[in-house]
Design an enzyme around this catalytic site. Sequence first.
Site, PDB file in Angstrom:
ATOM      1  N   HIS A 190      -7.191  -3.770  -5.838  1.00  0.00           N
ATOM      2  CA  HIS A 190      -8.085  -4.413  -6.809  1.00  0.00           C
ATOM      3  C   HIS A 190      -9.265  -5.126  -6.123  1.00  0.00           C
ATOM      4  CE1 HIS A 190      -4.862  -3.267  -9.492  1.00  0.00           C
ATOM      5  NE2 HIS A 190      -4.044  -3.780  -8.583  1.00  0.00           N
ATOM      6  N   GLU A 205      -3.528 -10.910  -8.842  1.00  0.00           N
ATOM      7  CA  GLU A 205      -2.978  -9.984  -7.845  1.00  0.00           C
ATOM      8  C   GLU A 205      -3.990  -9.709  -6.729  1.00  0.00           C
ATOM      9  OE1 GLU A 205      -2.093  -6.086  -9.363  1.00  0.00           O
ATOM     10  OE2 GLU A 205      -1.584  -5.313  -7.381  1.00  0.00           O
ATOM     11  N   HIS A 258      -0.236  -4.175  -2.862  1.00  0.00           N
ATOM     12  CA  HIS A 258      -0.285  -4.616  -4.263  1.00  0.00           C
ATOM     13  C   HIS A 258       0.835  -5.601  -4.566  1.00  0.00           C
ATOM     14  CE1 HIS A 258      -3.208  -1.652  -6.006  1.00  0.00           C
ATOM     15  NE2 HIS A 258      -2.975  -1.115  -4.810  1.00  0.00           N
ATOM     16  N   GLU A 321       4.456  -2.621  -3.214  1.00  0.00           N
ATOM     17  CA  GLU A 321       4.405  -3.629  -4.286  1.00  0.00           C
ATOM     18  C   GLU A 321       5.276  -4.768  -3.778  1.00  0.00           C
ATOM     19  OE1 GLU A 321       2.747  -3.737  -7.101  1.00  0.00           O
ATOM     20  OE2 GLU A 321       2.250  -1.664  -7.657  1.00  0.00           O
TER      21      GLU A 321
HETATM   22 ZN   LIG Z   1      -2.014  -3.473  -8.169  1.00  0.00          ZN
END
Ligand SMILES: [Zn+2]
Length: 358
Positions: A190, A205, A258, A321
């Site tokens: 992002h 995030e 992430h 993640e």
């Molecule tokens: Zn993400």
Amino acid sequence: MREYGGKLILLHKKSYVIIGLIIVAFFSSPKSTSADNANITADHVNVRSGPGTQFAPIGQANTNDQYPILDIKDNWIKIEFKGSNGWIIADYVNISGQPVNLKSPSSKRLTIPFDNTQIRSGPSIAFEIITFANRGETFNVISQTTNWIEVSNGEYTGFLNKALVQKSKSHNEAGHFRFKNKNIVLDAGHGGHDVGAIGATGTYEKDFAYFTTLKLKNELSILGANVLLTRPNDEFISLKSRASYANISDADVFISIHYNSFPRQQNVKGIETYYYHEQNQALAQAIQEGIIQATNAEDRGTSFGDFYVLRQNFKPAVLVELGFISNQNTEKQLQTSFYQKRLVNGIINGLRKHFANQ
Ligand SMILES: [Zn+2]
């Protein structure tokens, strides 16, 4: 934890060990030894019914307490204790003002070879992890079983699995060497107007991903890797640009970083690693295992993930993640550099394993 040993302190000067040995062994007759006092140098040191941690504690001694010495056996000192007698480990005792460590074959030091080595409250993985020791930390070895070593330093006593420390120093240096001239592309998820998932208290995030990426870049650079960032700032970068960046670079590994979110069930937590091309499954596995070992987080495993940055990537690529920011505890934990360091060390340990298998 106290069941397995007293609270102990480290010895600082080896020379005192020798002096102590000479004094006790050669210049003191048994009579004068028995006239000596044991001066306790730490708090909550267990006094036991026999000379070893397998004997039950019968009480505790504290800093500046003094007890007449009755006997000495290996690394244990027998003292007069509350109208009876008991045994106390020598490491936390001064005799005649000198720290004494009665070196014997059973008295050994251990240096931790890797970061994030789990220290548990008992000799099995069923016991909780009381702390993580880092590379270079040293401990006194209290006892050993086939698979476990009981260790102690100034702060705590605990157990570590032999498999975690058996890798030799040369192996570790070889592992260090493996990062030299490796090109690693880190892809902080992002950025800019794309904030990614939103955390339990409104965190983004993109900020967590960026923070972890910078920390990881720093550590990998120290190890000699060339680290490239797809997103060096808080800006929007298209998925296409991220993948092409990896493809045109000479990347050995691409890691997209992430954080997850599942606001409808805020108790959901854990870490997972994705790969797209099957040949990257082992890389994902190595990184996932490294992270889980370093963080003790819930293991959500590795999975096939149809993410653009993986699908269009022709370099060894994975997407991690690293936790659910919708979970308030996780979100809080992720804001500590202590926990971030564990995440980063875990990824590095995974990469080290990956490069070792190439
Ligand atoms: Zn993400």
